[in-house]
Design a protein around this motif. Sequence first.
Motif, PDB file in Angstrom:
ATOM      1  N   ILE A 117       1.637   4.757   1.531  1.00  0.00           N
ATOM      2  CA  ILE A 117       1.304   5.427   2.786  1.00  0.00           C
ATOM      3  C   ILE A 117       1.578   6.927   2.750  1.00  0.00           C
ATOM      4  O   ILE A 117       1.059   7.672   3.587  1.00  0.00           O
ATOM      5  CB  ILE A 117       2.033   4.779   3.980  1.00  0.00           C
ATOM      6  CG1 ILE A 117       3.557   4.788   3.766  1.00  0.00           C
ATOM      7  CG2 ILE A 117       1.532   3.368   4.216  1.00  0.00           C
ATOM      8  CD1 ILE A 117       4.340   4.331   4.988  1.00  0.00           C
TER       9      ILE A 117
ATOM     10  N   TYR B  14       6.091   3.432   0.725  1.00  0.00           N
ATOM     11  CA  TYR B  14       5.262   2.231   0.693  1.00  0.00           C
ATOM     12  C   TYR B  14       5.361   1.421   1.984  1.00  0.00           C
ATOM     13  O   TYR B  14       6.326   1.544   2.744  1.00  0.00           O
ATOM     14  CB  TYR B  14       5.717   1.303  -0.449  1.00  0.00           C
ATOM     15  CG  TYR B  14       5.640   1.873  -1.845  1.00  0.00           C
ATOM     16  CD1 TYR B  14       4.481   1.763  -2.601  1.00  0.00           C
ATOM     17  CD2 TYR B  14       6.752   2.478  -2.427  1.00  0.00           C
ATOM     18  CE1 TYR B  14       4.422   2.244  -3.906  1.00  0.00           C
ATOM     19  CE2 TYR B  14       6.699   2.971  -3.727  1.00  0.00           C
ATOM     20  CZ  TYR B  14       5.533   2.848  -4.461  1.00  0.00           C
ATOM     21  OH  TYR B  14       5.478   3.327  -5.748  1.00  0.00           O
ATOM     22  N   GLU B  15       4.374   0.544   2.131  1.00  0.00           N
ATOM     23  CA  GLU B  15       4.394  -0.501   3.157  1.00  0.00           C
ATOM     24  C   GLU B  15       4.083  -1.831   2.474  1.00  0.00           C
ATOM     25  O   GLU B  15       3.156  -1.904   1.664  1.00  0.00           O
ATOM     26  CB  GLU B  15       3.333  -0.221   4.222  1.00  0.00           C
ATOM     27  CG  GLU B  15       3.181  -1.325   5.260  1.00  0.00           C
ATOM     28  CD  GLU B  15       1.900  -1.153   6.076  1.00  0.00           C
ATOM     29  OE1 GLU B  15       1.986  -0.584   7.182  1.00  0.00           O
ATOM     30  OE2 GLU B  15       0.828  -1.570   5.592  1.00  0.00           O
TER      31      GLU B  15
ATOM     32  N   VAL C 184      -0.383  13.746   4.143  1.00  0.00           N
ATOM     33  CA  VAL C 184      -0.524  12.359   4.578  1.00  0.00           C
ATOM     34  C   VAL C 184      -1.955  12.142   5.061  1.00  0.00           C
ATOM     35  O   VAL C 184      -2.482  12.931   5.859  1.00  0.00           O
ATOM     36  CB  VAL C 184       0.469  12.036   5.708  1.00  0.00           C
ATOM     37  CG1 VAL C 184       0.265  10.606   6.197  1.00  0.00           C
ATOM     38  CG2 VAL C 184       1.905  12.248   5.240  1.00  0.00           C
TER      39      VAL C 184
ATOM     40  N   TYR D  92       8.808  -1.131   5.346  1.00  0.00           N
ATOM     41  CA  TYR D  92       8.617   0.209   4.802  1.00  0.00           C
ATOM     42  C   TYR D  92       9.808   0.580   3.914  1.00  0.00           C
ATOM     43  O   TYR D  92      10.940   0.193   4.184  1.00  0.00           O
ATOM     44  CB  TYR D  92       8.459   1.227   5.933  1.00  0.00           C
ATOM     45  CG  TYR D  92       7.219   0.970   6.749  1.00  0.00           C
ATOM     46  CD1 TYR D  92       5.984   1.464   6.342  1.00  0.00           C
ATOM     47  CD2 TYR D  92       7.274   0.175   7.889  1.00  0.00           C
ATOM     48  CE1 TYR D  92       4.833   1.194   7.064  1.00  0.00           C
ATOM     49  CE2 TYR D  92       6.125  -0.104   8.619  1.00  0.00           C
ATOM     50  CZ  TYR D  92       4.903   0.412   8.206  1.00  0.00           C
ATOM     51  OH  TYR D  92       3.763   0.130   8.913  1.00  0.00           O
TER      52      TYR D  92
ATOM     53  N   ARG E  92       0.853  -1.189   0.000  1.00  0.00           N
ATOM     54  CA  ARG E  92       0.000   0.000   0.000  1.00  0.00           C
ATOM     55  C   ARG E  92       0.885   1.234   0.000  1.00  0.00           C
ATOM     56  O   ARG E  92       2.020   1.220   0.496  1.00  0.00           O
ATOM     57  CB  ARG E  92      -0.954   0.022   1.198  1.00  0.00           C
ATOM     58  CG  ARG E  92      -0.285   0.198   2.548  1.00  0.00           C
ATOM     59  CD  ARG E  92      -1.308   0.555   3.632  1.00  0.00           C
ATOM     60  NE  ARG E  92      -0.711   0.529   4.960  1.00  0.00           N
ATOM     61  CZ  ARG E  92      -1.204   1.203   6.009  1.00  0.00           C
ATOM     62  NH1 ARG E  92      -2.292   1.935   5.881  1.00  0.00           N
ATOM     63  NH2 ARG E  92      -0.603   1.118   7.194  1.00  0.00           N
TER      64      ARG E  92
ATOM     65  N   PHE F 247       2.004   5.123  13.657  1.00  0.00           N
ATOM     66  CA  PHE F 247       1.006   4.099  13.388  1.00  0.00           C
ATOM     67  C   PHE F 247       0.454   3.549  14.703  1.00  0.00           C
ATOM     68  O   PHE F 247       1.189   3.423  15.690  1.00  0.00           O
ATOM     69  CB  PHE F 247       1.623   2.925  12.611  1.00  0.00           C
ATOM     70  CG  PHE F 247       2.182   3.288  11.260  1.00  0.00           C
ATOM     71  CD1 PHE F 247       1.446   3.083  10.110  1.00  0.00           C
ATOM     72  CD2 PHE F 247       3.468   3.824  11.146  1.00  0.00           C
ATOM     73  CE1 PHE F 247       1.964   3.404   8.857  1.00  0.00           C
ATOM     74  CE2 PHE F 247       3.996   4.154   9.904  1.00  0.00           C
ATOM     75  CZ  PHE F 247       3.243   3.949   8.755  1.00  0.00           C
TER      76      PHE F 247
ATOM     77  N   THR G 185      -2.805   1.726  11.227  1.00  0.00           N
ATOM     78  CA  THR G 185      -3.408   2.968  10.738  1.00  0.00           C
ATOM     79  C   THR G 185      -2.526   4.156  11.110  1.00  0.00           C
ATOM     80  O   THR G 185      -2.054   4.249  12.253  1.00  0.00           O
ATOM     81  CB  THR G 185      -4.804   3.165  11.347  1.00  0.00           C
ATOM     82  OG1 THR G 185      -5.633   2.062  10.967  1.00  0.00           O
ATOM     83  CG2 THR G 185      -5.437   4.472  10.870  1.00  0.00           C
ATOM     84  N   ILE G 186      -2.310   5.051  10.164  1.00  0.00           N
ATOM     85  CA  ILE G 186      -1.533   6.262  10.449  1.00  0.00           C
ATOM     86  C   ILE G 186      -2.366   7.199  11.314  1.00  0.00           C
ATOM     87  O   ILE G 186      -3.488   7.568  10.954  1.00  0.00           O
ATOM     88  CB  ILE G 186      -1.109   6.968   9.154  1.00  0.00           C
ATOM     89  CG1 ILE G 186      -0.159   6.072   8.341  1.00  0.00           C
ATOM     90  CG2 ILE G 186      -0.419   8.300   9.465  1.00  0.00           C
ATOM     91  CD1 ILE G 186       0.200   6.628   6.979  1.00  0.00           C
TER      92      ILE G 186
ATOM     93  N   ARG H  60       5.846  -5.977   8.710  1.00  0.00           N
ATOM     94  CA  ARG H  60       5.611  -4.894   7.755  1.00  0.00           C
ATOM     95  C   ARG H  60       6.960  -4.275   7.382  1.00  0.00           C
ATOM     96  O   ARG H  60       7.765  -3.965   8.261  1.00  0.00           O
ATOM     97  CB  ARG H  60       4.691  -3.821   8.340  1.00  0.00           C
ATOM     98  CG  ARG H  60       3.295  -4.333   8.704  1.00  0.00           C
ATOM     99  CD  ARG H  60       2.511  -3.263   9.445  1.00  0.00           C
ATOM    100  NE  ARG H  60       1.282  -3.790  10.004  1.00  0.00           N
ATOM    101  CZ  ARG H  60       0.056  -3.526   9.556  1.00  0.00           C
ATOM    102  NH1 ARG H  60      -0.082  -2.720   8.502  1.00  0.00           N
ATOM    103  NH2 ARG H  60      -1.008  -4.034  10.129  1.00  0.00           N
TER     104      ARG H  60
END
Length: 382
Positions: free
Chosen positions: A61, A374-375, A68, A357, A59, A111, A116-117, A355
């Motif tokens: 980010i 990205y993640e 953001v 990054y 995804r 996060f 979720t950011i 995860r």
Amino acid sequence: MDRRNFLRGAVVGSGAVALGFTMTPESIAYPAQTGPSPYGPLQAADANGIMLPSGFTSRVIARSTQTVSGTGHVWHSAPDGGACFADGTGWIYVSNAEMGSGAGGVSALKFNSSGTITNAYTILSGTTRNCAGGATPWNTWLSCEETTGGFVYETDPFGNNAAVRRGAMGRFKHEAAACDPDRKVIYLTEDEGDGAFYRFVPTTWGNLGSGTLQVLTESGGTLAWVTVPDPDGSPTATRNQVANTKRFNGGEGCYYRGGTCFFTTKGDNRVWAYDAAANTLVIAYDDSLTQNPPLTGVDNITGDVSHGDLYVAEDGGNMEICIITPDDIVAPFLRITGQSSSEICGPAFNPAGNRLYFSSQRGTSGSSSGGITYEVTGPFRA
């Protein structure tokens, strides 16, 4: 003798004679050779243009010059080196901005436990060409200026404390840093064609306000650390102050684990392994000594949380992050398509190790304002 064993034998021979390295039992298998990835082949590119092994997803980010999602923070241009820090049940990812003329700095993404950011903010600004860096055991981020006379800045990923310039760590074209808590030193790479490999010895571990800058030397096949007389680097550059300084062709990423500091050099597409306990240096990967090498444009490096795999990002090449396994196999882990004018930067795992990054510094546009962060989530091996 097959090609794999022949190449390894050649490196042992040149290491003992031409390059002056002392081989250790753990390094006899070096350099890594092309083989199958433990995660299997790459699948077709996903909606984000990323080719991943089966079971992994990506995804976006953050995008440079854009706000953001869920925050009021505009993500910086030219995202580069990065790292993750535990934050309660969540985590923080920090990312450098490799922008010139005082436009560089560092931003952070926060996060929660579900990924979720929840916040984004600046932790350093007004600096120049913040390229790579390194995390400290006391949860700060060392952001390095890749410019002649550049500094190291110690920053707070949590955004509570102002960044501090650490002049004692030397002024040169800094690239990356890696902390060695066993010997209480910090290794530093230098992005010059005739660059050096340094270590900083703080007066007090955990306080980088004072200490001794040393450079790696080699004489008669023996490695030694020698104090740099003038860490300020003026009028004589730090890399040129000590006799027999060991030269490296474009130092890049730096990562310490289990007694070994792995660092990369882009000029010769190598990954080096410095055994700090034995004080030995070997080539862990060299694209000219690897059949059908998948890894070129060697740049940033990190490792997974627990298995022992290394992940090396490409500046150019096929725009891949390649994995180097503990049994010395090198293979692509992911590939970004449609972004040949960019480079991959800042690979880092979250604390749980599930995860990954990273950023494409110039994205699809080829411009610093087109960076994409990205993640990747999936079944990383424990």
